[in-house]
Design a protein around this motif. Structure first.
Motif, mmCIF file in Angstrom:
data_model
loop_
_atom_site.group_PDB
_atom_site.id
_atom_site.type_symbol
_atom_site.label_atom_id
_atom_site.label_comp_id
_atom_site.label_asym_id
_atom_site.label_seq_id
_atom_site.Cartn_x
_atom_site.Cartn_y
_atom_site.Cartn_z
ATOM 1 N N ALA A 84 -2.838 -0.033 -12.424
ATOM 2 C CA ALA A 84 -4.429 0.217 -12.902
ATOM 3 C C ALA A 84 -5.224 -0.919 -12.464
ATOM 4 C CB ALA A 84 -4.156 0.419 -14.365
ATOM 5 N N VAL A 85 -6.370 -0.519 -12.350
ATOM 6 C CA VAL A 85 -7.379 -1.532 -11.936
ATOM 7 C C VAL A 85 -7.904 -2.282 -13.356
ATOM 8 C CG1 VAL A 85 -9.861 -1.916 -11.141
ATOM 9 C CG2 VAL A 85 -8.193 -0.393 -9.825
ATOM 10 N N ARG A 86 -8.002 -3.288 -13.547
ATOM 11 C CA ARG A 86 -8.358 -4.175 -14.841
ATOM 12 C C ARG A 86 -10.124 -4.255 -14.663
ATOM 13 N NH1 ARG A 86 -5.715 -3.972 -18.716
ATOM 14 N NH2 ARG A 86 -6.041 -6.001 -19.370
ATOM 15 N N PRO A 87 -10.421 -4.511 -15.854
ATOM 16 C CA PRO A 87 -12.095 -4.927 -15.958
ATOM 17 C C PRO A 87 -12.103 -6.115 -15.101
ATOM 18 C CG PRO A 87 -11.122 -4.589 -18.100
ATOM 19 C CD PRO A 87 -10.043 -4.742 -17.304
ATOM 20 N N GLY A 88 -13.283 -6.238 -14.497
ATOM 21 C CA GLY A 88 -13.811 -7.289 -13.700
ATOM 22 C C GLY A 88 -13.398 -7.126 -12.487
ATOM 23 N N SER A 89 -13.278 -6.109 -11.757
ATOM 24 C CA SER A 89 -12.974 -6.014 -10.477
ATOM 25 C C SER A 89 -14.222 -5.451 -9.628
ATOM 26 C CB SER A 89 -11.842 -4.780 -10.014
ATOM 27 O OG SER A 89 -10.676 -5.111 -10.509
ATOM 28 N N ARG A 90 -14.581 -6.233 -8.925
ATOM 29 C CA ARG A 90 -16.109 -6.123 -8.162
ATOM 30 C C ARG A 90 -16.171 -6.472 -6.729
ATOM 31 N NH1 ARG A 90 -20.191 -5.637 -11.814
ATOM 32 N NH2 ARG A 90 -19.601 -6.424 -14.107
ATOM 33 N N GLY A 91 -16.984 -5.672 -6.044
ATOM 34 C CA GLY A 91 -16.989 -6.002 -4.461
ATOM 35 C C GLY A 91 -16.470 -4.742 -3.558
ATOM 36 N N THR A 92 -15.947 -5.142 -2.502
ATOM 37 C CA THR A 92 -15.944 -3.990 -1.513
ATOM 38 C C THR A 92 -14.196 -3.926 -1.222
ATOM 39 O OG1 THR A 92 -17.902 -4.246 -0.305
ATOM 40 C CG2 THR A 92 -16.269 -2.970 0.818
ATOM 41 N N LEU A 93 -13.604 -2.695 -1.465
ATOM 42 C CA LEU A 93 -12.193 -2.404 -1.029
ATOM 43 C C LEU A 93 -11.847 -1.445 -0.065
ATOM 44 C CD1 LEU A 93 -9.373 -2.832 -2.369
ATOM 45 C CD2 LEU A 93 -9.546 -1.159 -4.135
ATOM 46 N N VAL A 94 -10.919 -1.765 0.772
ATOM 47 C CA VAL A 94 -10.369 -0.910 1.723
ATOM 48 C C VAL A 94 -9.271 -0.308 1.172
ATOM 49 C CG1 VAL A 94 -10.038 -0.579 4.109
ATOM 50 C CG2 VAL A 94 -11.893 -1.675 3.439
ATOM 51 N N ILE A 95 -8.989 0.917 1.420
ATOM 52 C CA ILE A 95 -7.729 1.420 1.072
ATOM 53 C C ILE A 95 -7.014 2.063 2.115
ATOM 54 C CG2 ILE A 95 -6.358 3.127 -0.528
ATOM 55 C CD1 ILE A 95 -8.774 2.846 -2.634
ATOM 56 N N ILE A 96 -5.853 2.044 2.471
ATOM 57 C CA ILE A 96 -5.317 2.270 3.637
ATOM 58 C C ILE A 96 -4.066 3.236 3.007
ATOM 59 C CG2 ILE A 96 -3.991 2.219 5.965
ATOM 60 C CD1 ILE A 96 -5.539 -0.741 5.770
ATOM 61 N N GLU A 97 -4.103 4.728 3.218
ATOM 62 C CA GLU A 97 -2.916 5.365 2.523
ATOM 63 C C GLU A 97 -2.664 6.526 3.428
ATOM 64 O OE1 GLU A 97 -4.333 6.568 -1.501
ATOM 65 O OE2 GLU A 97 -6.075 7.688 -0.420
ATOM 66 N N TYR A 98 -1.522 7.040 3.244
ATOM 67 C CA TYR A 98 -0.988 8.316 3.862
ATOM 68 C C TYR A 98 -1.943 9.536 3.209
ATOM 69 C CZ TYR A 98 1.560 12.449 5.057
ATOM 70 O OH TYR A 98 2.257 13.633 5.683
ATOM 71 N N ILE A 99 -2.449 10.292 4.221
ATOM 72 C CA ILE A 99 -3.071 11.684 4.200
ATOM 73 C C ILE A 99 -2.537 12.729 4.503
ATOM 74 C CG2 ILE A 99 -5.146 12.773 4.389
ATOM 75 C CD1 ILE A 99 -6.604 10.356 4.800
ATOM 76 N N SER A 100 -1.986 13.592 3.558
ATOM 77 C CA SER A 100 -1.028 14.813 3.941
ATOM 78 C C SER A 100 -1.535 15.858 4.963
ATOM 79 C CB SER A 100 -0.712 15.514 2.592
ATOM 80 O OG SER A 100 -2.071 15.933 2.108
ATOM 81 N N ASN A 101 -2.836 15.603 5.113
ATOM 82 C CA ASN A 101 -3.343 16.683 5.880
ATOM 83 C C ASN A 101 -3.964 16.105 7.456
ATOM 84 O OD1 ASN A 101 -5.710 15.358 5.152
ATOM 85 N ND2 ASN A 101 -6.944 17.123 4.745
ATOM 86 N N ALA A 102 -3.156 14.691 7.491
ATOM 87 C CA ALA A 102 -3.586 14.303 9.002
ATOM 88 C C ALA A 102 -2.790 14.962 9.959
ATOM 89 C CB ALA A 102 -3.173 12.685 8.756
ATOM 90 N N PRO A 103 -3.606 14.936 11.102
ATOM 91 C CA PRO A 103 -2.818 15.619 12.486
ATOM 92 C C PRO A 103 -1.697 15.161 12.921
ATOM 93 C CG PRO A 103 -4.880 14.255 13.016
ATOM 94 C CD PRO A 103 -4.599 14.181 11.619
#
Length: 103
Positions: A84-103
């Motif tokens: 879970a994200v806690r209060p106070g998280s600020r800025g730019t976040l990049v998420i890299i994750e599996y995508i089920s519909n990827a080729p």
């Protein structure tokens, strides 16, 4: 594909915590979002995800452990781990994750 300005893309998003898919590499999606200080409810996923902080700080609780991820740092949340994200998280976040519909 051209060069992507990740920070500008995040700033232009209409809503904080609403991710935008930048592209795909194999079966992984690369997303960006803007953090605005609000907490997010706990969640878990069937696959691992990498959380890369471009600027600012991500305050996270993962598996009941408090984690602070600063600019230039990455944290990998393993598959099935409650987080879970806690209060106070600020800025730019990049998420890299599996995508089920990827080729």
């Amino acid at each position: 594909m051209s060069v992507i300005d990740i920070r500008s893309t995040a700033v232009e998003l209409p809503d904080a915590w609403s991710s935008h898919l930048l592209g795909q590499v194999g079966g992984a999606g690369v997303k960006v979002l803007r953090m605005d200080g609000r907490p997010l409810a706990s969640e878990s996923h069937d696959t691992a995800e990498a959380l890369l902080v471009m600027d600012g700080t991500l305050q996270l609780v993962a598996d009941d452990i408090e984690v602070e991820v600063c600019a230039g740092e990455m944290y990998i949340v393993e598959a099935g781990v409650e987080h879970a994200v806690r209060p106070g998280s600020r800025g730019t976040l990049v998420i890299i994750e599996y995508i089920s519909n990827a080729p």
